[in-house]
Scaffold this active site. Structure first.
Site, PDB file in Angstrom:
ATOM      1  N   PHE A 144       0.839  -1.210   0.000  1.00 47.39           N
ATOM      2  CA  PHE A 144       0.000   0.000   0.000  1.00 47.39           C
ATOM      3  C   PHE A 144       0.874   1.261   0.000  1.00 47.39           C
ATOM      4  CE2 PHE A 144      -2.307   2.728   3.373  1.00 47.39           C
ATOM      5  CZ  PHE A 144      -2.929   3.524   2.427  1.00 47.39           C
TER       6      PHE A 144
ATOM      7  N   GLY B 210       2.115  -7.793  -0.027  1.00 48.00           N
ATOM      8  CA  GLY B 210       2.034  -6.877  -1.175  1.00 48.00           C
ATOM      9  C   GLY B 210       1.336  -7.558  -2.343  1.00 48.00           C
TER      10      GLY B 210
ATOM     11  N   ASP C 136      12.747 -11.632  -0.822  1.00 46.37           N
ATOM     12  CA  ASP C 136      12.555 -11.452   0.611  1.00 46.37           C
ATOM     13  C   ASP C 136      13.765 -10.667   1.123  1.00 46.37           C
ATOM     14  OD1 ASP C 136      12.557 -11.757   3.353  1.00 46.37           O
ATOM     15  OD2 ASP C 136      12.036 -13.894   3.315  1.00 46.37           O
ATOM     16  N   VAL C 137      13.529  -9.506   1.705  1.00 45.19           N
ATOM     17  CA  VAL C 137      14.662  -8.649   2.105  1.00 45.19           C
ATOM     18  C   VAL C 137      15.377  -9.126   3.373  1.00 45.19           C
ATOM     19  CG1 VAL C 137      13.868  -6.568   0.925  1.00 45.19           C
ATOM     20  CG2 VAL C 137      13.166  -6.969   3.298  1.00 45.19           C
TER      21      VAL C 137
ATOM     22  N   LEU D   6      21.015  -9.195  -0.087  1.00 46.81           N
ATOM     23  CA  LEU D   6      20.538  -8.402  -1.222  1.00 46.81           C
ATOM     24  C   LEU D   6      21.700  -8.107  -2.160  1.00 46.81           C
ATOM     25  CD1 LEU D   6      18.513  -5.818   0.904  1.00 46.81           C
ATOM     26  CD2 LEU D   6      17.504  -7.381  -0.759  1.00 46.81           C
TER      27      LEU D   6
ATOM     28  N   SER E 157       7.063  -4.890   5.396  1.00 50.65           N
ATOM     29  CA  SER E 157       6.590  -5.510   6.652  1.00 50.65           C
ATOM     30  C   SER E 157       5.095  -5.770   6.554  1.00 50.65           C
ATOM     31  CB  SER E 157       6.818  -4.597   7.863  1.00 50.65           C
ATOM     32  OG  SER E 157       6.336  -5.231   9.037  1.00 50.65           O
TER      33      SER E 157
ATOM     34  N   ALA F 196      10.595   3.013   7.616  1.00 51.39           N
ATOM     35  CA  ALA F 196       9.170   3.168   7.919  1.00 51.39           C
ATOM     36  C   ALA F 196       8.932   2.564   9.296  1.00 51.39           C
ATOM     37  CB  ALA F 196       8.324   2.448   6.870  1.00 51.39           C
TER      38      ALA F 196
ATOM     39  N   TYR G 274       5.235  -7.041  16.110  1.00 50.90           N
ATOM     40  CA  TYR G 274       5.362  -5.875  15.225  1.00 50.90           C
ATOM     41  C   TYR G 274       6.033  -4.726  15.983  1.00 50.90           C
ATOM     42  CZ  TYR G 274       3.822  -2.223  11.933  1.00 50.90           C
ATOM     43  OH  TYR G 274       3.750  -1.184  11.017  1.00 50.90           O
TER      44      TYR G 274
ATOM     45  N   ARG H  14      -7.789  -4.289   8.715  1.00 50.86           N
ATOM     46  CA  ARG H  14      -7.732  -2.971   9.343  1.00 50.86           C
ATOM     47  C   ARG H  14      -9.082  -2.288   9.242  1.00 50.86           C
ATOM     48  NH1 ARG H  14      -1.828  -0.666   7.809  1.00 50.86           N
ATOM     49  NH2 ARG H  14      -2.189  -1.819   5.901  1.00 50.86           N
TER      50      ARG H  14
HETATM   51  N1  UDP Z   1     -11.368  -2.128  14.622  1.00 52.69           N
HETATM   52  C1  UDP Z   1     -12.738  -2.327  14.726  1.00 52.69           C
HETATM   53  N2  UDP Z   1     -13.339  -3.165  13.820  1.00 52.69           N
HETATM   54  C2  UDP Z   1     -12.676  -3.780  12.799  1.00 52.69           C
HETATM   55  C3  UDP Z   1     -11.284  -3.557  12.683  1.00 52.69           C
HETATM   56  C4  UDP Z   1     -10.672  -2.725  13.616  1.00 52.69           C
HETATM   57  O1  UDP Z   1     -13.402  -1.792  15.629  1.00 52.69           O
HETATM   58  O2  UDP Z   1     -13.309  -4.517  12.025  1.00 52.69           O
HETATM   59  C5  UDP Z   1     -10.731  -1.236  15.589  1.00 52.69           C
HETATM   60  C6  UDP Z   1      -9.500  -1.839  16.281  1.00 52.69           C
HETATM   61  O3  UDP Z   1      -9.881  -2.578  17.423  1.00 52.69           O
HETATM   62  C7  UDP Z   1      -8.704  -0.595  16.622  1.00 52.69           C
HETATM   63  C8  UDP Z   1      -9.048   0.381  15.491  1.00 52.69           C
HETATM   64  O4  UDP Z   1     -10.262  -0.115  14.902  1.00 52.69           O
HETATM   65  O5  UDP Z   1      -9.135  -0.041  17.854  1.00 52.69           O
HETATM   66  C9  UDP Z   1      -7.981   0.473  14.412  1.00 52.69           C
HETATM   67  O6  UDP Z   1      -7.649  -0.835  14.040  1.00 52.69           O
HETATM   68  P1  UDP Z   1      -6.647  -1.173  12.845  1.00 52.69           P
HETATM   69  O7  UDP Z   1      -6.589  -2.660  12.761  1.00 52.69           O
HETATM   70  O8  UDP Z   1      -7.034  -0.428  11.626  1.00 52.69           O
HETATM   71  O9  UDP Z   1      -5.219  -0.618  13.278  1.00 52.69           O
HETATM   72  P2  UDP Z   1      -4.486  -0.251  14.658  1.00 52.69           P
HETATM   73  O10 UDP Z   1      -4.662   1.210  14.793  1.00 52.69           O
HETATM   74  O11 UDP Z   1      -5.122  -0.990  15.806  1.00 52.69           O
HETATM   75  O12 UDP Z   1      -3.100  -0.678  14.411  1.00 52.69           O
END
Ligand code: UDP
Length: 313
Positions: free
Chosen positions: A12, A37, A57-58, A62, A76, A115, A146, A187
């Site tokens: 992304f 990706g 794969d980094v 390389l 990542s 990053a 992470y 996400r």
């Molecule tokens: N979240 C949510 N529903 C979803 C996915 C995520 O309520 O289907 C919430 C998650 O618990 C967090 C926030 O949205 O509090 C952002 O989540 P994301 O996975 O985008 O990234 P984060 O900021 O946690 O790394």
């Protein structure tokens, strides 16, 4: 013409950064093992004489012949679901991958940009988060793979700067959204938008009272590009300080999509940060940067993109 390497180049952010570098007159070599990706993100670059893609794969050695001026290390897994499913790969790319790419930067006398992430602050006890806050991270929790990989990556980057004089930069990226996010990366933006477009309930985790601050991808990339040009080596937050609760965010997405979806409350994932907002004072003064794209404008573009993805299914 400068030559830049972008690791995670088919991801992304890596693919948007590639577009920016090409538009600034760079030659770009994208490296990606396609774990998270996708070549769809770079298919518009096919035939571009200034772009080359290497599938690798980094974390492995390389070999890149020729001069390299800049290395942007963006490889990542980056979504909580991805790093739960790929914990060891996440640790390896943050540690071994950062070591390999820094080694390449040293050998080529190239500048380097890491990053990094707001996850370095963990579940923060200081709000908003300034770069001098050391964070509140659970090293052995599910997100630790992470968070600690990125914290190690920052330490390694500063060590190469201090010990070997590599010209390094560290960006701490806060929640970012836009076209080319994966529809199913788990996400919140792709999850809520695809649920709203399908008329399904939006899955809000916990009571939705946790906060995030969302930055549109073009703003983020501009900030990162400016940081890469700056003579500054300590971390810089790049993100949008417009903070809201996840419940408010769900309501906003329902409104903008015009969906009839309701909200479905689900259990809060372990160690989910309760609040997050970047303090961008440093980026403002150092880079003369601040985000310009409002949430409604950014979400409208993102929703259009996801609508196209759903139509292709
Ligand atoms: N979240 C949510 N529903 C979803 C996915 C995520 O309520 O289907 C919430 C998650 O618990 C967090 C926030 O949205 O509090 C952002 O989540 P994301 O996975 O985008 O990234 P984060 O900021 O946690 O790394």
């Amino acid at each position: 013409m400068p030559t830049s390497i972008v690791t995670g180049g088919a991801g992304f952010l890596g693919s948007h950064l590639t577009d920016k570098l090409l538009s600034e007159g760079h030659q770009v070599i994208g490296i990606d093992n396609l774990l998270t990706g996708n070549t769809r993100n770079i298919e518009h670059l096919a035939g571009n004489p200034n772009y080359r893609y290497i599938k690798q794969d980094v974390t492995e050695y390389l070999y890149i012949p020729g001069e390299i001026d800049f290395i942007f290390h963006f490889a990542s897994p980056a979504s909580p679901i991805d790093y739960l499913e790929l914990p060891i790969q996440t640790l390896k790319v943050g540690s071994l991958g950062t070591h390999k790419t820094l080694g390449l930067a040293k050998a080529k006398k190239a500048k380097f940009l890491l990053a990094s992430t707001s996850e370095c602050y963990g579940d923060p006890l200081v709000h908003p988060q300034k770069e001098d806050y050391w964070g509140n991270v659970n090293p052995i929790g599910p997100r630790g793979v992470y968070d600690e990989a990125k914290r190690f990556a920052e330490a390694m980057t500063m060590a190469y700067h201090r010990t070997h004089g590599v010209d390094t930069h560290i960006v701490r990226i806060f929640n970012t959204y836009g076209p080319r996010m994966r529809l199913r990366d788990g996400r919140v933006v792709p999850a809520f938008v695809s649920q709203a477009l399908k008329g399904q309930p939006l899955t809000v985790f916990g009571d939705g009272g946790q906060t995030r601050s969302f930055c549109y991808v073009s703003d983020l990339i501009e900030g990162i590009y400016r940081l890469s040009q700056a003579d500054f080596h300590e971390p810089v937050n790049i993100g949008n300080p417009n903070e809201m609760t996840i419940k408010q965010f769900a309501e906003q997405i329902i409104k903008i999509t015009g969906s009839a979806s309701t909200i479905d409350y689900r259990p809060l994932p372990v160690d989910d940060p309760k609040q997050r907002q970047p303090d961008i004072t440093r980026a403002k003064s150092l880079l003369n940067w601040e985000p310009k794209v409002g949430l409604e404008e950014g979400l409208t573009k993102t929703i259009d993109y996801f609508r196209g993805c759903l139509d292709q299914e």
